[in-house]
Design an enzyme around this catalytic site. Structure first.
Site, PDB file in Angstrom:
ATOM      1  CG  HIS A  29      24.227  62.237  -3.570  1.00 33.50           C
ATOM      2  ND1 HIS A  29      22.905  62.603  -3.607  1.00 33.50           N
ATOM      3  CD2 HIS A  29      24.919  63.346  -3.931  1.00 33.50           C
ATOM      4  CE1 HIS A  29      22.803  63.871  -3.956  1.00 33.50           C
ATOM      5  NE2 HIS A  29      24.012  64.347  -4.153  1.00 33.50           N
ATOM      6  CG  HIS A  65      27.095  67.097  -2.149  1.00 29.24           C
ATOM      7  ND1 HIS A  65      26.173  68.072  -1.880  1.00 29.24           N
ATOM      8  CD2 HIS A  65      26.638  66.459  -3.256  1.00 29.24           C
ATOM      9  CE1 HIS A  65      25.204  68.015  -2.763  1.00 29.24           C
ATOM     10  NE2 HIS A  65      25.466  67.043  -3.622  1.00 29.24           N
ATOM     11  CD  GLU A  66      28.716  64.021  -5.471  1.00 33.36           C
ATOM     12  OE1 GLU A  66      27.962  63.070  -5.787  1.00 33.36           O
ATOM     13  OE2 GLU A  66      28.431  65.203  -5.714  1.00 33.36           O
TER      14      GLU A  66
END
Length: 158
Positions: A71, A67-68
């Site tokens: 980003h 997820h990170e």
């Protein structure tokens, strides 16, 4: 898992799932309470919550890392890196990252209430604090109140 192992895991996942190198710092941040990780826009570093790893295990933690990294890579390539952006949603689905981390908040216990009973209208009254029944009466009929139970765990519907 220590900082070096985390750094190597993030670099490995970045190459495996995104085909790009991770050239910044990945660290554990003990101050994170409600989130699994955080991407810093200015420094491009990643912070992770160690409690996710210890509570839910490695598969959930890898989902947070993905997820990170979504980003991270989308921001560096100039695409939509925010949760609301279609680019982010598409890439997250493609790599199999988690959209939301499981809650770390402790389960709230039901509140304890003092249960009073009106002798006149049979009304039950719930209060968080105990009060003197000689000084107060029922709000509906002005009848005498009696302490029914010392405490009772009740979830009141609003």
């Amino acid at each position: 898992m220590d900082q070096k192992e985390l750094q190597s895991l993030v670099e490995e996942l970045s190459l495996t799932y995104f085909g790009r190198a991770f050239n910044h710092q990945a660290t554990f941040n003990a101050r994170l309470r409600t989130t699994g990780g955080r991407y810093h826009l200015l420094t491009h570093n990643l912070d992770f919550n160690l409690k996710i790893l210890t509570t839910f295990g490695l598969p959930e933690f890898i989902g947070v890392i993905k997820h990170e990294l979504c980003h991270y890579h989308l921001h560096l390539t100039g695409k939509g890196y925010q949760h609301k952006d279609a680019d982010f949603k598409q890439l997250l689905k493609q790599v199999g990252g988690t959209r939301y981390v499981q809650s770390l908040a402790p389960v709230k216990k039901p509140k304890s209430f003092w249960v009073y009973h009106c002798l006149k209208c049979q009304n039950a009254i719930y209060r968080q604090r105990r009060f003197d029944t000689k000084r107060y009466v029922c709000g509906k009929c002005q009848g005498k109140l009696v302490l029914l139970n010392e405490t009772q765990k009740v979830k009141l519907e609003s």
